[in-house]
Enzyme design. Sequence first.
Site, PDB file in Angstrom:
ATOM      1  N   TRP A  27      22.460  37.216  14.407  1.00  0.00           N
ATOM      2  CA  TRP A  27      22.451  37.030  15.865  1.00  0.00           C
ATOM      3  C   TRP A  27      23.107  38.251  16.515  1.00  0.00           C
ATOM      4  O   TRP A  27      24.175  38.679  16.052  1.00  0.00           O
ATOM      5  CB  TRP A  27      23.233  35.760  16.198  1.00  0.00           C
ATOM      6  CG  TRP A  27      23.010  35.239  17.576  1.00  0.00           C
ATOM      7  CD1 TRP A  27      23.608  35.707  18.718  1.00  0.00           C
ATOM      8  CD2 TRP A  27      22.175  34.154  17.963  1.00  0.00           C
ATOM      9  NE1 TRP A  27      23.175  34.970  19.792  1.00  0.00           N
ATOM     10  CE2 TRP A  27      22.293  34.006  19.362  1.00  0.00           C
ATOM     11  CE3 TRP A  27      21.329  33.279  17.262  1.00  0.00           C
ATOM     12  CZ2 TRP A  27      21.607  33.035  20.081  1.00  0.00           C
ATOM     13  CZ3 TRP A  27      20.646  32.305  17.976  1.00  0.00           C
ATOM     14  CH2 TRP A  27      20.788  32.196  19.373  1.00  0.00           C
TER      15      TRP A  27
ATOM     16  N   ASP B 181      23.837  23.688  11.217  1.00  0.00           N
ATOM     17  CA  ASP B 181      24.814  23.646  12.309  1.00  0.00           C
ATOM     18  C   ASP B 181      25.645  22.374  12.158  1.00  0.00           C
ATOM     19  O   ASP B 181      25.089  21.296  11.928  1.00  0.00           O
ATOM     20  CB  ASP B 181      24.101  23.543  13.666  1.00  0.00           C
ATOM     21  CG  ASP B 181      23.475  24.851  14.118  1.00  0.00           C
ATOM     22  OD1 ASP B 181      23.661  25.882  13.452  1.00  0.00           O
ATOM     23  OD2 ASP B 181      22.784  24.819  15.162  1.00  0.00           O
TER      24      ASP B 181
ATOM     25  N   GLU C 238      18.609  25.685  10.223  1.00  0.00           N
ATOM     26  CA  GLU C 238      18.015  26.873  10.847  1.00  0.00           C
ATOM     27  C   GLU C 238      17.852  27.979   9.808  1.00  0.00           C
ATOM     28  O   GLU C 238      18.553  28.007   8.798  1.00  0.00           O
ATOM     29  CB  GLU C 238      18.901  27.362  12.000  1.00  0.00           C
ATOM     30  CG  GLU C 238      18.909  26.380  13.163  1.00  0.00           C
ATOM     31  CD  GLU C 238      20.045  26.580  14.148  1.00  0.00           C
ATOM     32  OE1 GLU C 238      19.891  26.180  15.296  1.00  0.00           O
ATOM     33  OE2 GLU C 238      21.110  27.119  13.755  1.00  0.00           O
TER      34      GLU C 238
ATOM     35  N   HIS D  91      29.582  23.058  16.471  1.00  0.00           N
ATOM     36  CA  HIS D  91      28.984  24.283  17.030  1.00  0.00           C
ATOM     37  C   HIS D  91      28.610  24.103  18.503  1.00  0.00           C
ATOM     38  O   HIS D  91      28.686  25.041  19.280  1.00  0.00           O
ATOM     39  CB  HIS D  91      27.744  24.648  16.204  1.00  0.00           C
ATOM     40  CG  HIS D  91      26.991  25.856  16.672  1.00  0.00           C
ATOM     41  ND1 HIS D  91      27.586  27.067  16.917  1.00  0.00           N
ATOM     42  CD2 HIS D  91      25.670  26.041  16.932  1.00  0.00           C
ATOM     43  CE1 HIS D  91      26.670  27.941  17.307  1.00  0.00           C
ATOM     44  NE2 HIS D  91      25.503  27.338  17.341  1.00  0.00           N
TER      45      HIS D  91
HETATM   46  N1  NFK Z   1      23.157  28.427  18.764  1.00  0.00           N
HETATM   47  C1  NFK Z   1      22.668  29.250  17.679  1.00  0.00           C
HETATM   48  C2  NFK Z   1      23.613  30.277  17.240  1.00  0.00           C
HETATM   49  C3  NFK Z   1      24.298  30.906  18.341  1.00  0.00           C
HETATM   50  O1  NFK Z   1      24.156  30.530  19.488  1.00  0.00           O
HETATM   51  C4  NFK Z   1      25.111  32.036  18.028  1.00  0.00           C
HETATM   52  C5  NFK Z   1      25.282  32.382  16.706  1.00  0.00           C
HETATM   53  C6  NFK Z   1      26.073  33.447  16.373  1.00  0.00           C
HETATM   54  C7  NFK Z   1      26.693  34.187  17.354  1.00  0.00           C
HETATM   55  C8  NFK Z   1      26.519  33.838  18.692  1.00  0.00           C
HETATM   56  C9  NFK Z   1      25.713  32.764  19.023  1.00  0.00           C
HETATM   57  N2  NFK Z   1      25.553  32.415  20.329  1.00  0.00           N
HETATM   58  C10 NFK Z   1      26.148  33.134  21.328  1.00  0.00           C
HETATM   59  O2  NFK Z   1      25.909  32.897  22.503  1.00  0.00           O
HETATM   60  C11 NFK Z   1      22.333  28.288  16.629  1.00  0.00           C
HETATM   61  O3  NFK Z   1      21.428  27.586  16.910  1.00  0.00           O
HETATM   62  O4  NFK Z   1      22.988  28.132  15.642  1.00  0.00           O
HETATM   63 ZN    ZN Z   2      21.703  25.874  16.149  1.00  0.00          ZN
HETATM   64 ZN    ZN Z   3      23.114  27.916  13.724  1.00  0.00          ZN
END
Ligand code: NFK
Ligand code: ZN
Ligand code: ZN
EC number: 3.5.1.9
Length: 213
Positions: free
Chosen positions: A24, A60, A176, A64
């Site tokens: 990411w 996740d 994911e 999270h």
């Molecule tokens: N939501 C994402 C991951 C995510 O949002 C994210 C992952 C690593 C670093 C930053 C992230 N989001 C930052 O806004 C997921 O679905 O896991």
């Molecule tokens: Zn996620």
């Molecule tokens: Zn994730």
Amino acid sequence: MSSWKSKRRIWDISQVLRPGLPVWPGDTAFGFERTWRMDEGSPVNVGRMTMSTHSGTHADAPLHYAEDGLDAASMELDPYIGTCLVVDARGVNGEVDVADLPHIESVDRVLFRTWDAFPHDEWRSDWLPIAAETVEWLALQGVKLIGTDAPSVDPQESKTMDAHHAVLKHDMRILEGLVLDDVPEGRYELIALPLKVGGGDAGLCRAILRELA
Ligand SMILES: N[C@@H](CC(=O)c1ccccc1NC=O)C(=O)O
Ligand SMILES: [Zn+2]
Ligand SMILES: [Zn+2]
């Protein structure tokens, strides 16, 4: 002589964790290095890894997307083991809507294939998210786990995380970063146990599908 080879076919649907793994934007790069080396006189080889909790194929944890959500070590494992339906969602426009779904009946877990070819070597932001309404609808059908080959069930730029929040509302679980390139649409047994990270907002997974008996 016995063979380790199972009679039921196994698809390894996990990404290879290695330096260069796309992550990411702005997140921790995946690092792996040797700390003890046999070629330097150590009796063993030992390595060290540096990574984000969302590296590669992962689950996740509710933590999270909810401040008071369960951490990776506290999650029940039942969602991560059992029969699943792999849905080929290639060719869908915008996001996966209810109208894009095949007939869903007696299915506890649904995995979406969205990439033509999984982008192993570059980060791509143009993935196909899952509509929150689709998550809601699947929850009403009794689905308890949703998986995707994309990095997230929501779009990269989402600030509202609607699909994640629909998952939270129904106490579902998310996988994911699955690699589904070689998996035909259909039913399988899923085994994808998240690492037991205390306080973890996600757990890396070795995810497999197995041919049903
Ligand atoms: N939501 C994402 C991951 C995510 O949002 C994210 C992952 C690593 C670093 C930053 C992230 N989001 C930052 O806004 C997921 O679905 O896991
Ligand atoms: Zn996620
Ligand atoms: Zn994730």
